[in-house]
Design an enzyme around this catalytic site. Structure first.
Site, PDB file in Angstrom:
ATOM      1  N   CYS A   1      -5.645  13.427   2.946  1.00 27.95           N
ATOM      2  CA  CYS A   1      -4.430  13.840   3.654  1.00 27.95           C
ATOM      3  C   CYS A   1      -4.209  15.354   3.633  1.00 27.95           C
ATOM      4  O   CYS A   1      -3.242  15.836   4.226  1.00 27.95           O
ATOM      5  CB  CYS A   1      -3.233  13.120   3.066  1.00 27.95           C
ATOM      6  SG  CYS A   1      -3.417  11.324   3.115  1.00 27.95           S
TER       7      CYS A   1
ATOM      8  N   HIS B   1       5.064  18.058   2.224  1.00 31.39           N
ATOM      9  CA  HIS B   1       4.146  16.930   2.410  1.00 31.39           C
ATOM     10  C   HIS B   1       4.979  15.669   2.619  1.00 31.39           C
ATOM     11  O   HIS B   1       4.681  14.876   3.501  1.00 31.39           O
ATOM     12  CB  HIS B   1       3.221  16.810   1.198  1.00 31.39           C
ATOM     13  CG  HIS B   1       2.141  15.802   1.361  1.00 31.39           C
ATOM     14  ND1 HIS B   1       1.290  15.798   2.439  1.00 31.39           N
ATOM     15  CD2 HIS B   1       1.769  14.729   0.594  1.00 31.39           C
ATOM     16  CE1 HIS B   1       0.432  14.783   2.331  1.00 31.39           C
ATOM     17  NE2 HIS B   1       0.713  14.122   1.221  1.00 31.39           N
TER      18      HIS B   1
ATOM     19  N   GLU C   1       6.654  16.467  -5.688  1.00 34.27           N
ATOM     20  CA  GLU C   1       6.699  17.657  -4.835  1.00 34.27           C
ATOM     21  C   GLU C   1       8.008  18.403  -5.064  1.00 34.27           C
ATOM     22  O   GLU C   1       8.027  19.642  -5.095  1.00 34.27           O
ATOM     23  CB  GLU C   1       6.546  17.276  -3.355  1.00 34.27           C
ATOM     24  CG  GLU C   1       6.419  18.514  -2.461  1.00 34.27           C
ATOM     25  CD  GLU C   1       6.087  18.188  -1.010  1.00 34.27           C
ATOM     26  OE1 GLU C   1       6.144  17.007  -0.623  1.00 34.27           O
ATOM     27  OE2 GLU C   1       5.779  19.137  -0.254  1.00 34.27           O
TER      28      GLU C   1
ATOM     29  N   LYS D   1       7.269  13.983   8.638  1.00 33.70           N
ATOM     30  CA  LYS D   1       6.700  12.630   8.575  1.00 33.70           C
ATOM     31  C   LYS D   1       7.787  11.571   8.716  1.00 33.70           C
ATOM     32  O   LYS D   1       7.481  10.410   9.006  1.00 33.70           O
ATOM     33  CB  LYS D   1       5.949  12.430   7.256  1.00 33.70           C
ATOM     34  CG  LYS D   1       4.662  13.233   7.126  1.00 33.70           C
ATOM     35  CD  LYS D   1       3.930  12.918   5.832  1.00 33.70           C
ATOM     36  CE  LYS D   1       2.630  13.699   5.699  1.00 33.70           C
ATOM     37  NZ  LYS D   1       2.831  15.131   5.409  1.00 33.70           N
TER      38      LYS D   1
ATOM     39  N   HIS E   1       2.871   9.224   8.687  1.00 33.61           N
ATOM     40  CA  HIS E   1       1.887  10.040   7.966  1.00 33.61           C
ATOM     41  C   HIS E   1       0.551   9.966   8.706  1.00 33.61           C
ATOM     42  O   HIS E   1      -0.096   8.923   8.723  1.00 33.61           O
ATOM     43  CB  HIS E   1       1.749   9.529   6.541  1.00 33.61           C
ATOM     44  CG  HIS E   1       0.923  10.394   5.643  1.00 33.61           C
ATOM     45  ND1 HIS E   1       0.228  11.511   6.091  1.00 33.61           N
ATOM     46  CD2 HIS E   1       0.670  10.316   4.308  1.00 33.61           C
ATOM     47  CE1 HIS E   1      -0.402  12.070   5.079  1.00 33.61           C
ATOM     48  NE2 HIS E   1      -0.153  11.365   3.993  1.00 33.61           N
TER      49      HIS E   1
ATOM     50  N   PHE F   1      -5.395  12.233  -1.651  1.00 31.70           N
ATOM     51  CA  PHE F   1      -5.986  11.412  -2.707  1.00 31.70           C
ATOM     52  C   PHE F   1      -7.167  12.169  -3.331  1.00 31.70           C
ATOM     53  O   PHE F   1      -7.887  12.898  -2.643  1.00 31.70           O
ATOM     54  CB  PHE F   1      -6.487  10.080  -2.150  1.00 31.70           C
ATOM     55  CG  PHE F   1      -5.404   9.064  -1.892  1.00 31.70           C
ATOM     56  CD1 PHE F   1      -4.102   9.261  -2.316  1.00 31.70           C
ATOM     57  CD2 PHE F   1      -5.696   7.880  -1.217  1.00 31.70           C
ATOM     58  CE1 PHE F   1      -3.115   8.312  -2.085  1.00 31.70           C
ATOM     59  CE2 PHE F   1      -4.719   6.927  -0.973  1.00 31.70           C
ATOM     60  CZ  PHE F   1      -3.428   7.142  -1.408  1.00 31.70           C
TER      61      PHE F   1
END
Length: 413
Positions: free
Chosen positions: A163, A303, A314, A335, A340, A399
């Protein structure tokens, strides 16, 4: 050789629209692009919602024969690149072709194509496999086909950092131009994996929202009642070029790119490092790259995935980096409206960040009704905000603990 790099063109294909104007208008209006999955039967799936691209006709951007055989992620990439090049006015010809490169990020490539061929081999045998199976499945066919379509013969790279891939692509393109490796780069992120194996895999991890009865309320970053992210698809592309080149040809400048940070968590295959330590180091690296203090940043495109751990960590990372200023910086997660886009997210959100600086409009975080525990920053809930922004950051985390932060600024002579 550290040359100044500016953004002179933008292109978008998102669940909110085909094109920059359609998407950006919807973003600023706080509209959601999330709906029921139409690509396959979801009867046996916990999640039945996603951010699908609607009304996209590849023949609007590709010759008819090629449009029929291209995988969606490649078509989206070519479409967004064409929009960005047209917007920029950058002409690629024999005089500059080897000085214009392409970098895109992509998490999974042609996953639907892989699924179809797996079934085909099982049911009818290996001799039924298309000779285009491999080349149209691999993620680097996005920058490859952009290069072929537009004649860009400079550096050509595909990045697969989950991502964070789209943001890493833009950041690496910026670095290449800075050090003199190219005069211009077509850069961004793309993804199209709303498929049975993708949804089943994320469902197995309990990562996706199951708010199936109310799709447009499902992506709720930083909200107390969030229950996972909503997968989306699409592409965001920017044209990066040297300031000198942009001024020479009289190009319109959306924003200047001034900083790029990367870090690795070294912690877990899917979970962020505790307290967002890796994300904090990434943002600090971007600030060092830009040569600015944390108190110069006036907006953060987060994010913000709508998962418990990402939103909390975050938030903690922002507090670590921005200290006493953290609570006064507007932060939003787009998002909440697009879903996403995985490897495509960083490209799309770079475009949104550039438009925020250019237009002086901060996008909202929709569906933020009750802030979650420790989520106590200014997330611009529900409604866009008219506000001048001179310096902005956009974050992408993937990830494997791979992180990217980009810093853009208003262009000043």
């Amino acid at each position: 050789m550290d040359r100044r790099v500016v953004i002179t063109g933008v292109g978008l294909v998102t669940p909110l629209g085909i094109g920059v104007n359609e998407t950006w208008t919807a973003i600023c209006a706080g509209k959601s692009g999330i709906g029921e999955i139409t690509r396959f039967d979801t009867a046996q799936y916990d999640t039945k919602i996603a951010g699908e691209i609607k009304n996209f006709n590849p023949e609007d951007f590709l010759p008819k024969k090629e449009a029929r055989r291209m995988q969606p992620f490649i078509s989206y990439a070519i479409a967004a690149a064409r929009m960005a090049l047209d917007d920029s006015g950058l002409v690629i010809d024999s005089r500059n072709a080897d000085q214009v490169g392409v970098i895109t990020g992509c998490g999974l490539g042609g996953l639907s194509w892989l699924e179809e061929h797996s079934v085909l081999i099982h049911e009818k045998g290996p001799k039924k496999v298309s000779p285009f199976f491999i080349p149209l499945m691999i993620g680097n066919m996005a920058p490859g086909m952009i290069s072929i379509q537009f004649g860009a013969k400079g550096p050509n790279v595909s990045i697969a950092t989950a991502c964070a891939a789209g943001a890493h692509a833009v950041g690496d393109a910026y670095s290449i131009i800075q050090r003199g490796g190219a005069e211009a780069m077509i850069a961004g992120g793309v993804e199209s994996v709303i498929t049975p194996t993708c949804v089943a895999g994320f469902n197995a991890m309990k990562a996706l929202s199951t708010r199936n009865g109310d799709p447009q309320k499902a992506s709720r970053p930083f909200d107390r009642d969030r229950d996972g992210f909503v997968v989306g698809e699409g592409c965001g592309i920017v044209i990066l070029e040297t300031l000198e080149g942009a001024l020479e040809r009289g190009a319109h400048i959306y924003a200047e790119m001034i900083g790029y940070g990367m870090s690795g968590d070294g912690h877990h295959i899917t979970a962020p490092s505790p307290d967002g330590e890796g994300a904090a180091r990434c943002m600090q690296a971007a600030l060092r790259s830009a040569g600015i203090s944390y108190d110069k940043v006036e907006y953060i495109n987060a994010h913000g995935t709508s998962t418990q751990m990402n939103d909390l960590f975050e938030t903690r990372a922002v507090k670590t980096v921005f200290k006493e200023k953290a609570k006064s910086i507007p932060i939003s997660s787009t998002k909440s409206m697009t879903g996403h886009l995985l490897g495509g997210a960083g490209g799309v959100e770079t475009v949104f960040t550039a438009l925020t600086i250019h237009d002086g409009v901060i996008p909202p975080t929709i569906n933020l009704d009750h802030p979650g525990e420790e989520c106590d920053l200014d997330y611009v809930p529900h409604t866009a905000r008219k506000q001048e922004v001179k310096v902005a950051m956009t974050n992408s985390f993937g990830f494997g603990g791979t992180n990217a932060s980009l810093i853009l600024s208003k262009y000043f002579q």
